[in-house]
Design a protein around this motif. Structure first.
Motif, PDB file in Angstrom:
ATOM      1  N   GLU A 218     -26.930  61.783 -24.185  1.00  0.00           N
ATOM      2  CA  GLU A 218     -27.515  61.066 -25.322  1.00  0.00           C
ATOM      3  C   GLU A 218     -29.044  61.116 -25.253  1.00  0.00           C
ATOM      4  O   GLU A 218     -29.722  61.393 -26.245  1.00  0.00           O
ATOM      5  N   LEU A 222     -31.727  62.844 -27.917  1.00  0.00           N
ATOM      6  CA  LEU A 222     -32.813  62.097 -28.573  1.00  0.00           C
ATOM      7  C   LEU A 222     -34.153  62.807 -28.365  1.00  0.00           C
ATOM      8  O   LEU A 222     -34.979  62.897 -29.272  1.00  0.00           O
ATOM      9  N   LEU A 227     -35.742  62.516 -32.037  1.00  0.00           N
ATOM     10  CA  LEU A 227     -35.147  61.522 -32.929  1.00  0.00           C
ATOM     11  C   LEU A 227     -35.671  60.118 -32.672  1.00  0.00           C
ATOM     12  O   LEU A 227     -35.754  59.305 -33.576  1.00  0.00           O
ATOM     13  N   ALA A 228     -36.006  59.818 -31.406  1.00  0.00           N
ATOM     14  CA  ALA A 228     -36.386  58.452 -31.029  1.00  0.00           C
ATOM     15  C   ALA A 228     -37.900  58.341 -30.880  1.00  0.00           C
ATOM     16  O   ALA A 228     -38.559  59.259 -30.406  1.00  0.00           O
ATOM     17  N   VAL A 294     -35.682  54.301 -33.698  1.00  0.00           N
ATOM     18  CA  VAL A 294     -35.578  55.512 -34.523  1.00  0.00           C
ATOM     19  C   VAL A 294     -36.312  55.309 -35.846  1.00  0.00           C
ATOM     20  O   VAL A 294     -36.008  54.374 -36.582  1.00  0.00           O
ATOM     21  N   ASN A 298     -35.483  59.729 -39.497  1.00  0.00           N
ATOM     22  CA  ASN A 298     -34.608  60.431 -38.544  1.00  0.00           C
ATOM     23  C   ASN A 298     -33.178  59.891 -38.516  1.00  0.00           C
ATOM     24  O   ASN A 298     -32.317  60.475 -37.870  1.00  0.00           O
ATOM     25  N   GLN A 299     -32.960  58.770 -39.219  1.00  0.00           N
ATOM     26  CA  GLN A 299     -31.666  58.109 -39.091  1.00  0.00           C
ATOM     27  C   GLN A 299     -30.479  58.952 -39.543  1.00  0.00           C
ATOM     28  O   GLN A 299     -29.485  59.022 -38.827  1.00  0.00           O
ATOM     29  N   LEU A 302     -29.745  61.519 -36.871  1.00  0.00           N
ATOM     30  CA  LEU A 302     -29.204  60.868 -35.668  1.00  0.00           C
ATOM     31  C   LEU A 302     -27.734  60.527 -35.863  1.00  0.00           C
ATOM     32  O   LEU A 302     -26.886  60.838 -35.020  1.00  0.00           O
ATOM     33  N   GLU A 303     -27.434  59.883 -37.004  1.00  0.00           N
ATOM     34  CA  GLU A 303     -26.056  59.452 -37.252  1.00  0.00           C
ATOM     35  C   GLU A 303     -25.125  60.664 -37.302  1.00  0.00           C
ATOM     36  O   GLU A 303     -24.014  60.627 -36.779  1.00  0.00           O
TER      37      GLU A 303
END
Ligand code: MG
Ligand code: MG
Ligand code: MG
Length: 350
Positions: A218, A222, A227-228, A294, A298-299, A302-303
């Protein structure tokens, strides 16, 4: 320069701060010194080295009445791997130092290493060195883990911005529930109530405490896809670690209590003991999940990636301005501030 106060009693976080101010160093190749989950050093134009170390002391970090040496080794390695996960690093190498009292046998030490190496093998980490010593009292284990990221791709505690969503991996509170179950024989009243808890749930919670999972894949995802905006691993508990992330990022946060991911086993445990599972999720330590932020844009990605890869990632709140502090929102819409309840070494328990 801060002078050490000869008679001042030790307070862990204050001590770390003065050590950092007095002895911490920066330099052209040091991307991150003290103050994050791991240090970051620019090794060459392409690669960053990520370095982290942890000391475990018998009776403080582990209790051999409730944990085997194999599980102590496994968890020690996973705790360090979790710090690398929080930085988005790929784990590579490991060094282990050990101090053992004379009463320990060679087989005991093998059990400990077997556990460490089982955790390391899962992430292709190689043992490349260490040291051994005698000990006057109790067992001490120190691990150093070294990982890498491509240059510029590590995750830090700093970097969260107002409006970012706050996420966690996995579920929260299981480890604390598992620890309570392990400690039960000492508290008869609690044991009688929790005997209603089915064996499979009990086993799951105890396993989550003794054999945690570092979220390496994970963390790498990211970092790799940027992403984060910030990340930390949950070793002290959500309330404490969220405060660390917010301090480093100079922001506040608001967490929705109804959104906290709880496992069915944790809920069942809480209902048997008439306890609040949300409290376990907020202040129970050693979950070794990732807490990360996040940016809105980027959400969707990410999802999507989390779904495709089968990663459990839950949005639990958002980043706010620093002046609002760290708050929680109850299911009825009311808010309260979230005190930082984390374990601190040297604190006298009275
Ligand atoms: Mg950490
Ligand atoms: Mg650590
Ligand atoms: Mg530590």
């Amino acid at each position: 320069v801060a002078r050490p106060k000869a008679r001042r009693t030790l307070q862990e976080f204050a001590l770390i701060r003065t050590l950092q101010r007095t002895f911490g160093q920066g330099g052209p190749s040091i991307v991150q010194g003290m103050g994050d989950d791991a240090a970051v050093v620019a090794a060459n134009p392409k690669t960053w080295y990520i370095l982290t170390t942890d000391l475990l002391a018998q009776g403080v970090h582990f209790d051999l009445r409730t944990a085997s040496l194999e599980s102590v080794g496994y968890k020690a390695a996973m705790a360090n791997l979790s710090d690398l996960a929080a930085m988005g690093a790929t784990p590579r190498y490991c060094l282990v130092s050990l101090a053992a009292p004379s009463g320990r046998t060679e087989n005991d030490i093998h059990q400990l290493y077997r556990g460490m190496m089982r955790a390391c093998r899962r992430h292709r980490v190689r043992l490349i060195g260490g040291d051994t010593s005698g000990s006057k009292q109790g067992l001490f284990v120190n691990l150093t883990l070294i990982g890498t990221t491509p240059r510029g791709r590590a995750l830090f505690r700093r970097g969260a911005r107002i409006g970012d969503s706050v996420y966690v991996t996995g579920t929260l509170g299981d480890s604390r529930a598992g620890l309570s179950l392990l400690q039960e024989p000492k508290r008869k009243a609690a044991r009688q109530r929790s005997t209603r808890l089915p064996f499979s749930r009990r086993r799951m919670l105890i396993n989550r405490h003794l054999y945690p999972t570092a979220r390496i894949q994970e963390g790498c995802m990211l970092a790799r896809y940027r992403l984060a905006s910030a990340a930390i691993d949950l070793s002290d508990g959500l309330s404490g670690d969220l405060h660390h992330l917010c301090e480093q990022s100079h922001v506040g946060a608001e967490i929705e209590l109804a959104a906290l991911p709880l496992s069915p086993a944790c809920r069942a445990f809480a209902s048997c003991l008439n306890a609040d599972p949300v409290q376990l999720a907020l202040s129970g330590g050693e979950d070794y999940e990732l807490l990360f932020t996040v940016p809105h844009r980027n959400q969707p990605r990410l999802e999507h990636l989390a779904r495709v890869r089968g990663f459990r990632m839950t949005a639990i709140g958002r980043i706010t301005a620093r002046r609002t502090g760290v708050m929680v929102k109850r299911p009825d819409g009311t808010r309260r501030s979230l005190p930082s309840i984390s374990y601190e070494h040297f604190r006298r328990v009275t």
